[in-house]
Design a protein around this motif. Structure first.
Motif, PDB file in Angstrom:
ATOM      1  N   THR A 295       0.857  -1.189   0.000  1.00  0.00           N
ATOM      2  CA  THR A 295       0.000   0.000   0.000  1.00  0.00           C
ATOM      3  C   THR A 295       0.891   1.237   0.000  1.00  0.00           C
ATOM      4  OG1 THR A 295      -0.081   0.106   2.414  1.00  0.00           O
ATOM      5  CG2 THR A 295      -1.752  -1.258   1.313  1.00  0.00           C
ATOM      6  N   ASP A 296       0.291   2.402  -0.219  1.00  0.00           N
ATOM      7  CA  ASP A 296       1.073   3.638  -0.191  1.00  0.00           C
ATOM      8  C   ASP A 296       1.746   3.816   1.158  1.00  0.00           C
ATOM      9  OD1 ASP A 296       0.354   4.159  -2.774  1.00  0.00           O
ATOM     10  OD2 ASP A 296      -1.246   5.574  -2.256  1.00  0.00           O
ATOM     11  N   ALA A 297       1.093   3.380   2.213  1.00  0.00           N
ATOM     12  CA  ALA A 297       1.639   3.549   3.554  1.00  0.00           C
ATOM     13  C   ALA A 297       2.679   2.490   3.903  1.00  0.00           C
ATOM     14  CB  ALA A 297       0.511   3.526   4.591  1.00  0.00           C
ATOM     15  N   ASN A 298       2.584   1.306   3.267  1.00  0.00           N
ATOM     16  CA  ASN A 298       3.473   0.199   3.614  1.00  0.00           C
ATOM     17  C   ASN A 298       3.655  -0.695   2.398  1.00  0.00           C
ATOM     18  OD1 ASN A 298       4.928  -1.898   4.713  1.00  0.00           O
ATOM     19  ND2 ASN A 298       3.249  -2.664   5.990  1.00  0.00           N
ATOM     20  N   ARG A 299       4.794  -0.562   1.718  1.00  0.00           N
ATOM     21  CA  ARG A 299       5.031  -1.343   0.512  1.00  0.00           C
ATOM     22  C   ARG A 299       5.252  -2.827   0.816  1.00  0.00           C
ATOM     23  NH1 ARG A 299       2.725   1.494  -3.383  1.00  0.00           N
ATOM     24  NH2 ARG A 299       3.471   3.653  -3.414  1.00  0.00           N
ATOM     25  N   SER A 300       5.428  -3.170   2.080  1.00  0.00           N
ATOM     26  CA  SER A 300       5.573  -4.575   2.473  1.00  0.00           C
ATOM     27  C   SER A 300       4.261  -5.188   2.949  1.00  0.00           C
ATOM     28  CB  SER A 300       6.625  -4.705   3.587  1.00  0.00           C
ATOM     29  OG  SER A 300       7.913  -4.403   3.087  1.00  0.00           O
ATOM     30  N   ASP A 301       3.184  -4.441   2.853  1.00  0.00           N
ATOM     31  CA  ASP A 301       1.880  -4.990   3.229  1.00  0.00           C
ATOM     32  C   ASP A 301       1.560  -6.160   2.298  1.00  0.00           C
ATOM     33  OD1 ASP A 301      -0.896  -5.500   3.612  1.00  0.00           O
ATOM     34  OD2 ASP A 301      -1.175  -3.457   4.330  1.00  0.00           O
ATOM     35  N   PRO A 302       1.281  -7.344   2.848  1.00  0.00           N
ATOM     36  CA  PRO A 302       1.050  -8.515   1.980  1.00  0.00           C
ATOM     37  C   PRO A 302      -0.259  -8.469   1.208  1.00  0.00           C
ATOM     38  CG  PRO A 302       0.654  -9.077   4.275  1.00  0.00           C
ATOM     39  CD  PRO A 302       1.234  -7.691   4.281  1.00  0.00           C
ATOM     40  N   ILE A 303      -1.124  -7.508   1.467  1.00  0.00           N
ATOM     41  CA  ILE A 303      -2.432  -7.491   0.824  1.00  0.00           C
ATOM     42  C   ILE A 303      -2.329  -7.387  -0.692  1.00  0.00           C
ATOM     43  CG2 ILE A 303      -2.722  -4.985   1.014  1.00  0.00           C
ATOM     44  CD1 ILE A 303      -5.483  -7.659   1.442  1.00  0.00           C
ATOM     45  N   ASN A 304      -1.343  -6.615  -1.198  1.00  0.00           N
ATOM     46  CA  ASN A 304      -1.145  -6.473  -2.650  1.00  0.00           C
ATOM     47  C   ASN A 304       0.289  -6.838  -2.982  1.00  0.00           C
ATOM     48  OD1 ASN A 304      -3.776  -5.272  -3.087  1.00  0.00           O
ATOM     49  ND2 ASN A 304      -2.931  -3.373  -2.238  1.00  0.00           N
ATOM     50  N   ALA A 322       2.702 -17.473   2.431  1.00  0.00           N
ATOM     51  CA  ALA A 322       3.667 -17.981   3.398  1.00  0.00           C
ATOM     52  C   ALA A 322       5.003 -17.261   3.323  1.00  0.00           C
ATOM     53  CB  ALA A 322       3.876 -19.484   3.187  1.00  0.00           C
ATOM     54  N   SER A 323       5.399 -16.807   2.123  1.00  0.00           N
ATOM     55  CA  SER A 323       6.638 -16.076   1.954  1.00  0.00           C
ATOM     56  C   SER A 323       6.579 -15.365   0.615  1.00  0.00           C
ATOM     57  CB  SER A 323       7.843 -17.021   2.020  1.00  0.00           C
ATOM     58  OG  SER A 323       9.058 -16.302   2.080  1.00  0.00           O
ATOM     59  N   TRP A 324       7.392 -14.319   0.462  1.00  0.00           N
ATOM     60  CA  TRP A 324       7.359 -13.573  -0.792  1.00  0.00           C
ATOM     61  C   TRP A 324       8.653 -12.798  -0.991  1.00  0.00           C
ATOM     62  CZ3 TRP A 324       7.602  -8.225  -0.142  1.00  0.00           C
ATOM     63  CH2 TRP A 324       7.246  -7.740   1.119  1.00  0.00           C
ATOM     64  N   TRP A 330      11.316  -2.487  -7.907  1.00  0.00           N
ATOM     65  CA  TRP A 330       9.980  -2.825  -8.393  1.00  0.00           C
ATOM     66  C   TRP A 330       9.305  -1.646  -9.082  1.00  0.00           C
ATOM     67  CZ3 TRP A 330       5.873   0.050  -6.776  1.00  0.00           C
ATOM     68  CH2 TRP A 330       6.048   0.798  -5.606  1.00  0.00           C
ATOM     69  N   PHE A 331       9.529  -0.428  -8.579  1.00  0.00           N
ATOM     70  CA  PHE A 331       8.858   0.733  -9.175  1.00  0.00           C
ATOM     71  C   PHE A 331       9.339   0.948 -10.609  1.00  0.00           C
ATOM     72  CE2 PHE A 331       8.431   5.229 -10.196  1.00  0.00           C
ATOM     73  CZ  PHE A 331       7.092   5.449  -9.902  1.00  0.00           C
ATOM     74  N   ASP A 332      10.648   0.806 -10.823  1.00  0.00           N
ATOM     75  CA  ASP A 332      11.185   0.949 -12.181  1.00  0.00           C
ATOM     76  C   ASP A 332      10.666  -0.166 -13.086  1.00  0.00           C
ATOM     77  OD1 ASP A 332      12.608   3.202 -11.455  1.00  0.00           O
ATOM     78  OD2 ASP A 332      14.432   2.089 -10.987  1.00  0.00           O
ATOM     79  N   LEU A 333      10.617  -1.393 -12.564  1.00  0.00           N
ATOM     80  CA  LEU A 333      10.086  -2.505 -13.356  1.00  0.00           C
ATOM     81  C   LEU A 333       8.651  -2.226 -13.777  1.00  0.00           C
ATOM     82  CD1 LEU A 333      11.429  -5.592 -11.344  1.00  0.00           C
ATOM     83  CD2 LEU A 333      12.459  -4.485 -13.339  1.00  0.00           C
ATOM     84  N   GLU A 334       7.864  -1.720 -12.850  1.00  0.00           N
ATOM     85  CA  GLU A 334       6.458  -1.435 -13.135  1.00  0.00           C
ATOM     86  C   GLU A 334       6.315  -0.302 -14.138  1.00  0.00           C
ATOM     87  OE1 GLU A 334       2.138  -0.998 -12.573  1.00  0.00           O
ATOM     88  OE2 GLU A 334       3.589  -2.626 -12.507  1.00  0.00           O
ATOM     89  N   SER A 335       7.053   0.775 -13.946  1.00  0.00           N
ATOM     90  CA  SER A 335       6.869   1.967 -14.779  1.00  0.00           C
ATOM     91  C   SER A 335       7.450   1.805 -16.178  1.00  0.00           C
ATOM     92  CB  SER A 335       7.492   3.189 -14.090  1.00  0.00           C
ATOM     93  OG  SER A 335       8.881   2.998 -13.872  1.00  0.00           O
ATOM     94  N   THR A 336       8.419   0.890 -16.349  1.00  0.00           N
ATOM     95  CA  THR A 336       9.041   0.690 -17.663  1.00  0.00           C
ATOM     96  C   THR A 336       8.566  -0.584 -18.356  1.00  0.00           C
ATOM     97  OG1 THR A 336      10.955  -0.444 -16.683  1.00  0.00           O
ATOM     98  CG2 THR A 336      11.099   1.955 -16.961  1.00  0.00           C
ATOM     99  N   GLN A 370      12.209 -18.725   2.908  1.00  0.00           N
ATOM    100  CA  GLN A 370      12.380 -17.369   3.432  1.00  0.00           C
ATOM    101  C   GLN A 370      12.838 -16.494   2.279  1.00  0.00           C
ATOM    102  OE1 GLN A 370      15.143 -17.812   6.695  1.00  0.00           O
ATOM    103  NE2 GLN A 370      13.556 -18.506   8.102  1.00  0.00           N
ATOM    104  N   MET A 371      11.880 -16.056   1.483  1.00  0.00           N
ATOM    105  CA  MET A 371      12.203 -15.417   0.212  1.00  0.00           C
ATOM    106  C   MET A 371      12.861 -14.054   0.375  1.00  0.00           C
ATOM    107  SD  MET A 371       9.054 -16.443  -2.276  1.00  0.00           S
ATOM    108  CE  MET A 371       8.918 -18.100  -2.956  1.00  0.00           C
ATOM    109  N   GLY A 372      12.641 -13.374   1.466  1.00  0.00           N
ATOM    110  CA  GLY A 372      13.359 -12.132   1.705  1.00  0.00           C
ATOM    111  C   GLY A 372      12.530 -10.880   1.702  1.00  0.00           C
ATOM    112  N   GLY A 373      11.259 -10.951   1.284  1.00  0.00           N
ATOM    113  CA  GLY A 373      10.422  -9.765   1.311  1.00  0.00           C
ATOM    114  C   GLY A 373      10.858  -8.723   0.307  1.00  0.00           C
ATOM    115  N   LEU A 374      10.725  -7.451   0.679  1.00  0.00           N
ATOM    116  CA  LEU A 374      11.031  -6.336  -0.206  1.00  0.00           C
ATOM    117  C   LEU A 374      12.491  -5.960  -0.096  1.00  0.00           C
ATOM    118  CD1 LEU A 374      10.032  -4.125  -2.141  1.00  0.00           C
ATOM    119  CD2 LEU A 374       9.488  -2.736  -0.131  1.00  0.00           C
TER     120      LEU A 374
END
Length: 547
Positions: A295-304, A322-324, A330-336, A370-374
């Motif tokens: 989310t805008d407030a928390n880029r590590s929020d698992p919801i999205n 379970a892990s991600w 990620w922002f550059d990947l998304e925008s390009t 334990q994928m490492g998160g963000l």
């Protein structure tokens, strides 16, 4: 609505007494290694222009987008016990052909899911995809994913799409008898799903599955009695989300639903047609392209969790994250539009590692538990290892997936990005990482355009002289938005700089026809099955008299 052509009787399935090999799922196994390690006929000595080539073809009614599947030793009653090859087309047809006999040109059975009021959706139905210039498909969009086969139950599972009464778009999950093509009890099931969320397209806090916009491209996966089906979009035509839905393999009842971005947008599960991977504990692994990251407030929020690799554990009627892992950029990947998610995850055998890549030609190795998160700033990715595959200065995305072989001396991953050559990377089990730079690579003249080389591997276990990397790719055209001629090539898996054979060596005999993008070759029992966009299946093998 359904026209059924049956050429065999219900009898049962015999055990594979001859030891013939089946390929029942996309890229061969649950780990998506792309490898058949029981190939005892083809080897680096006899795959050559004088011994190997096109031995027969099978005509079908449209393009083939799903990987051909092999079911060994199927008892067809009066027709005998045969190896059969299952082929599906974008005209909503499924065929069962003899996999071995060049003279058996007619299918043992064929089913077609169309009728007076049902036609396949067409590319022109995706009116606003790519701003109205949608070319990712060239015509029909009926069956475009790889089915999955349950050999023990004698069932073929397939997802078909139709346009009915001129306006209604429907997706159906079918379970077909492997011996006859007839529908199993409870089949078919119309795809419908709701998921709580306030993301794009929600209605009063509920996201409804959209049968028009949700593109079912990833191969089906059968895991512990549940068939999992994943969806993405048509060229980011929103609103859409990534969906993963599980159906009971016996009753076809909906068992579990996961939505990648319920409080956001996009997040398609595309993976260039690969099926979700799975481990021995029943956990599923997917990559998610584009879309909301937290989310805008928390880029590590698992919801999205767009732009991410996910480990999902079945949990009642849902899937628990379970892990991600999400790359730091990620922002550059998304925008390009260099998304993480164009390549599906491959699970490296004998380890707890998963391996995948992005459109920018960078690959990521992660601990799947334990994928490492963000990832953090700079190069602070939390994975085990990341490196650029493509040659210096090139943006060469990885489509399809890597393949894997534990050879006589070491384990190797094989990767062929677009606008690049085939590269072989040696794995160091002590370090738990790949040795850089690459161990071997093909001649730069073998550079493949979009989508690069789509790979499979065959070998007799780890035996020297048996490992072969098989690749299909377009000859010269960018295959993303046009149909063009393809090629099949074979390389020595011990050192891929050693090319063994190519379909252009004797083109009058071996030419592939139109390249089927994102469809790996299927290798089994001395033959290589190659899907085409020329309304046919090509079957390559040892030529008469060759040994």
């Amino acid at each position: 609505m359904i026209r059924l052509f049956v050429a065999v009787l219900f009898v049962g399935i015999a055990s594979a007494v001859r030891g013939d090999v089946s390929v029942l799922t996309q890229h061969n196994d649950a780990g998506r290694t792309g490898a058949n390690l029981r190939e005892t006929i083809l080897n680096t000595s006899n795959v050559s222009a004088g011994h190997f080539g096109l031995v027969f073809k099978r005509a079908v009614d449209d393009q083939i987008y799903g990987q051909p599947l092999i079911a060994a030793q199927v008892n067809l009653g009066a027709k005998g016990t045969r190896n059969i090859v299952i082929v599906a087309t974008v005209n909503d047809s499924v065929y069962a052909f003899d996999a071995d006999n060049p003279s058996a040109g007619e299918p043992y059975w064929k089913v077609n899911f169309l009728g007076p009021h049902a036609v396949p959706p067409r590319v022109t139905d995706m009116t606003d995809a790519c701003g109205g210039d949608y070319q990712d498909f060239s015509g029909n969009i009926g069956i475009v994913s790889t089915p999955v086969v349950d050999a023990a139950a004698g069932t073929v599972y397939v997802l078909a799409r139709t346009k009915e009464n001129g306006k209604d778009f429907v997706q159906r999950f079918h379970a077909l008898d492997l011996r006859t093509g007839m529908e199993r009890p409870h089949s078919p099931v119309v795809i419908a799903a709701d998921y709580p969320g306030h993301g794009a397209g929600n209605a009063q806090g509920v996201i409804h599955f959209d049968n028009l916009r949700q593109n079912q491209r990833a191969g089906l996966a059968l895991v512990r009695g549940v068939v999992y089906i994943a969806w993405t979009s048509h060229c980011d035509w929103g609103p859409y989300h990534g969906w993963l839905i599980g159906y009971d393999a016996q009753t076809l009842r909906q068992r579990a639903i996961y939505n990648t971005t319920p409080d956001g947008y996009n997040g398609g599960i595309w993976m260039s047609g690969q099926g979700p991977a799975a481990d021995g504990d029943g956990n599923l692994y997917i990559t998610v392209g584009n879309g909301s990251v937290g989310t805008d407030a928390n880029r590590s929020d698992p919801i999205n969790r767009g732009e991410s690799m996910l480990k999902l554990t079945p949990d009642g009627a849902s899937m628990r994250l379970a892990s991600w892992f999400t790359p730091h950029n990620w922002f550059d990947l998304e925008s390009t539009d260099n998304d993480f998610g164009n390549s599906g995850p491959m699970l490296i055998p004998g380890t707890h590692l998963a391996f995948s890549g992005t459109k920018e030609g960078r690959v990521y190795l992660v601990n799947r538990d334990q994928m490492g998160g963000l990832g953090g700033a700079g190069d602070g990715n939390n994975g085990v290892q990341t490196f650029q595959v493509s040659r210096a200065g090139a943006s060469a995305g990885l489509f399809g997936s890597p393949v894997w072989w534990k050879g006589p001396d070491a384990g190797y991953a094989y990767i062929w990005c677009k606008e690049d050559c085939l590269r072989q990377y040696k794995f160091d089990p002590r370090a738990g990482k790949f040795v850089l730079p690459e161990f071997s690579r093909t001649d730069g003249k073998d550079r493949a355009r979009m989508p690069g080389g789509i790979l499979s591997l065959s070998a007799d276990g780890s035996k020297a002289g048996t490992g072969i990397v098989w690749a299909t790719h377009t000859i010269s055209d960018d295959a993303n938005h046009q149909v063009g001629a393809g090629i099949l090539q074979a390389y020595n898996a011990e050192r891929v700089e050693k090319k063994l054979w190519s379909s252009d060596q004797v083109p009058d005999r071996d030419a592939v026809g139109n390249f089927a993008k994102f469809v790996p070759p299927t290798v089994a029992n001395g033959k290589v099955y190659v899907a085409t966009f020329s309304d046919g299946l090509n079957v390559y093998g040892l030529l008469p008299g060759a040994r």
